[in-house]
Scaffold this active site. Structure first.
Site, PDB file in Angstrom:
ATOM      1  N   HIS A   1       0.823  -1.198   0.000  1.00 47.45           N
ATOM      2  CA  HIS A   1       0.000   0.000   0.000  1.00 47.45           C
ATOM      3  C   HIS A   1       0.866   1.262   0.000  1.00 47.45           C
ATOM      4  O   HIS A   1       1.574   1.522   0.973  1.00 47.45           O
ATOM      5  CB  HIS A   1      -0.893  -0.028   1.238  1.00 47.45           C
ATOM      6  CG  HIS A   1      -1.839   1.115   1.365  1.00 47.45           C
ATOM      7  ND1 HIS A   1      -1.697   2.085   2.336  1.00 47.45           N
ATOM      8  CD2 HIS A   1      -2.939   1.440   0.654  1.00 47.45           C
ATOM      9  CE1 HIS A   1      -2.681   2.961   2.229  1.00 47.45           C
ATOM     10  NE2 HIS A   1      -3.460   2.599   1.219  1.00 47.45           N
TER      11      HIS A   1
ATOM     12  N   HIS B   1      -1.025  10.393  -3.386  1.00 47.72           N
ATOM     13  CA  HIS B   1      -2.319   9.979  -2.837  1.00 47.72           C
ATOM     14  C   HIS B   1      -3.366  11.073  -2.934  1.00 47.72           C
ATOM     15  O   HIS B   1      -4.535  10.817  -3.215  1.00 47.72           O
ATOM     16  CB  HIS B   1      -2.160   9.568  -1.368  1.00 47.72           C
ATOM     17  CG  HIS B   1      -3.446   9.168  -0.723  1.00 47.72           C
ATOM     18  ND1 HIS B   1      -4.263  10.063  -0.067  1.00 47.72           N
ATOM     19  CD2 HIS B   1      -4.070   7.971  -0.643  1.00 47.72           C
ATOM     20  CE1 HIS B   1      -5.331   9.425   0.385  1.00 47.72           C
ATOM     21  NE2 HIS B   1      -5.241   8.155   0.056  1.00 47.72           N
TER      22      HIS B   1
ATOM     23  N   GLU C   1       1.299  -0.685  -5.082  1.00 45.10           N
ATOM     24  CA  GLU C   1       0.186   0.224  -5.304  1.00 45.10           C
ATOM     25  C   GLU C   1       0.628   1.677  -5.446  1.00 45.10           C
ATOM     26  O   GLU C   1       1.038   2.296  -4.455  1.00 45.10           O
ATOM     27  CB  GLU C   1      -0.823   0.167  -4.147  1.00 45.10           C
ATOM     28  CG  GLU C   1      -2.098   0.930  -4.475  1.00 45.10           C
ATOM     29  CD  GLU C   1      -2.680   1.752  -3.341  1.00 45.10           C
ATOM     30  OE1 GLU C   1      -1.957   2.039  -2.372  1.00 45.10           O
ATOM     31  OE2 GLU C   1      -3.855   2.124  -3.457  1.00 45.10           O
TER      32      GLU C   1
ATOM     33  N   GLU D   1      -4.341   3.136  -8.520  1.00 45.66           N
ATOM     34  CA  GLU D   1      -5.657   3.697  -8.208  1.00 45.66           C
ATOM     35  C   GLU D   1      -5.776   5.078  -8.843  1.00 45.66           C
ATOM     36  O   GLU D   1      -4.925   5.953  -8.628  1.00 45.66           O
ATOM     37  CB  GLU D   1      -5.853   3.820  -6.699  1.00 45.66           C
ATOM     38  CG  GLU D   1      -7.222   4.428  -6.364  1.00 45.66           C
ATOM     39  CD  GLU D   1      -7.442   4.725  -4.884  1.00 45.66           C
ATOM     40  OE1 GLU D   1      -6.636   4.275  -4.050  1.00 45.66           O
ATOM     41  OE2 GLU D   1      -8.426   5.428  -4.593  1.00 45.66           O
TER      42      GLU D   1
ATOM     43  N   ASP E   1      -1.024   5.316  -6.026  1.00 44.19           N
ATOM     44  CA  ASP E   1      -2.188   6.172  -6.269  1.00 44.19           C
ATOM     45  C   ASP E   1      -1.777   7.192  -7.323  1.00 44.19           C
ATOM     46  O   ASP E   1      -0.627   7.639  -7.347  1.00 44.19           O
ATOM     47  CB  ASP E   1      -2.593   6.904  -4.985  1.00 44.19           C
ATOM     48  CG  ASP E   1      -3.107   5.966  -3.911  1.00 44.19           C
ATOM     49  OD1 ASP E   1      -3.928   5.086  -4.229  1.00 44.19           O
ATOM     50  OD2 ASP E   1      -2.697   6.122  -2.743  1.00 44.19           O
TER      51      ASP E   1
HETATM   52  O1  G3P Z   1      -6.675   1.583  -2.612  1.00 44.30           O
HETATM   53  C1  G3P Z   1      -6.928   0.938  -1.415  1.00 44.30           C
HETATM   54  C2  G3P Z   1      -6.713   1.956  -0.387  1.00 44.30           C
HETATM   55  O2  G3P Z   1      -5.461   2.475  -0.674  1.00 44.30           O
HETATM   56  C3  G3P Z   1      -7.731   3.023  -0.463  1.00 44.30           C
HETATM   57  O3  G3P Z   1      -7.450   3.999   0.431  1.00 44.30           O
HETATM   58  O4  G3P Z   1      -6.971   6.333   0.775  1.00 44.30           O
HETATM   59  O5  G3P Z   1      -5.161   4.675   1.038  1.00 44.30           O
HETATM   60  O6  G3P Z   1      -6.005   5.252  -1.222  1.00 44.30           O
HETATM   61  P1  G3P Z   1      -6.349   5.109   0.229  1.00 44.30           P
HETATM   62 CA    CA Z   2      -5.067   3.679  -2.730  1.00 41.86          CA
END
Ligand code: G3P
Ligand code: CA
Length: 350
Positions: free
Chosen positions: A44, A86, A71, A176, A73
């Site tokens: 993450h 993010h 991951e 994301e 963002d």
């Molecule tokens: O994408 C899963 C999780 O990361 C969603 O929350 O706010 O950390 O992007 P966030």
């Molecule tokens: Ca995310």
């Protein structure tokens, strides 16, 4: 590829016949429907428990720690480049306030969409801070900011490709798309440029080592039906009233028309005692809850290991988003899939 029915997801949701409610929740010790070796560790924001989020260093560490997916963002700069960040704002994780003190909007926020890539490239990335300027996770990285920059999405893909080549691993990416509504309103629609970058790096079709996630059904539907992507898609579901319709039987039916899985807040699974996992599975949807942290474990657990074990072995989720990928990789390697070959089984190329 099927075309989307007209009217968008909300109208479609309303039109679905109420599906039968599922049976009881999974109980401790019950075998999950899917084989453990299909469970994946998603780093993450990189190995963000150890290095500042969304930095190349953090992604590289996650790769080395045994993550199956990394991951990023994604948001867009004013000159149309996708970057790993993010927030649509810059101040929580960079020194933009010091570098560009006069560039905040009237709301006092510094928007990535107001800066060029060259400008953002001059910023230093630091551990996430709250509104009062103090670290959100005070026990995390304290080594300064030298060398930490906001990476482009292309740089992330190039890093992962190179690490996969030199290590013989097959680590995937799990991007994301952040705030597609905001970006469209700024004249910076995300979906087409995003798919163009992926195509340039060879990510095509559902077997590509990538899963695309969004909180926004409309964006995922555009990817699936307008752009006709074959990539795997995951609908994120927040533990918030606005997303309550998505986790109903009708909502899950609708999601199954355009996505391959759901990414629910972990609290939604505990609140349902696992029945959300079963309901998703009945519709062919994988389940990847978020977010698991060693320094912020869920209520009722005394360690990240215990929390992960509940989700992976009792609820039987298909993967987890975690800031500490090494803990999940160790747990899966020693308990659920002792015979699991590392994702890096194949010979290193010469
Ligand atoms: O994408 C899963 C999780 O990361 C969603 O929350 O706010 O950390 O992007 P966030
Ligand atoms: Ca995310």
């Amino acid at each position: 590829m099927a075309r989307a029915p007209r009217g968008g997801w909300r109208l479609r949701l309303a039109g679905f016949v109420l599906a039968a409610a599922t049976a009881g929740p999974l109980v401790a010790g019950e075998q999950p429907a899917r084989l453990p070796d299909e469970q994946v560790v998603i780093a993450h924001r990189g190995a963000s428990g150890h290095l500042p989020e969304h930095t190349l260093a953090g992604y590289a560490l996650a790769h080395a720690m045994g993550a199956d997916y990394i991951e990023p963002d994604l948001v867009m700069t004013g000159d149309g480049v996708l970057i790993a960040l993010h927030d649509i704002h810059l101040e929580a994780t960079t020194d933009v306030e010091e570098r560009f003190p006069d560039r905040a909007r009237d709301d006092g926020r510094w928007y990535a969409a107001d800066f060029t890539l060259a400008e953002i490239g001059t910023l230093s990335v630091h551990e996430r801070t709250g509104a009062d300027g103090t670290p959100v996770y005070p026990e995390r990285f304290r080594g300064g900011t030298d060398g930490f920059r906001v990476p482009t999405f292309e740089a992330v893909l190039a890093l992962v490709a190179s690490l996969n080549r030199t290590t013989g691993c097959a680590v995937g990416v799990y991007p994301e798309l952040k705030r597609p509504d905001f970006h469209a309103a700024e004249g910076l629609p995300l979906e087409a440029p995003f798919l163009a970058v992926l195509d340039a790096y060879g990510y095509r079709g559902r077997d590509a080592p990538i899963i695309v996630q969004s909180f926004h059904p409309d964006s995922l539907e555009r990817l699936r039906f307008e752009h006709e992507t074959g990539l795997r898609l995951v609908q994120l579901i927040a533990d918030a009233p606005v997303h309550a319709p998505l986790r109903t039987p009708r909502g899950l039916d609708a999601i199954a028309t355009y996505a391959d899985g759901i990414g629910p807040a972990k609290t939604l699974i505990t609140a349902s005692d696992g029945s959300l996992v079963r309901q998703a599975r009945e519709r062919g949807l994988s389940v990847h809850p978020y977010t698991f942290r060693a320094d912020d474990v869920g209520d009722g657990f005394d360690s990240l290991e215990a929390e992960l074990a509940r989700f992976l072995f009792d609820y039987g989720v298909d993967g987890i988003f975690t800031d500490h990928p090494e803990v999940a990789a160790r747990l899966l390697g020693t308990r659920a899939r002792a015979d699991r070959a590392p994702a890096c089984r194949q010979a290193r190329p010469g």
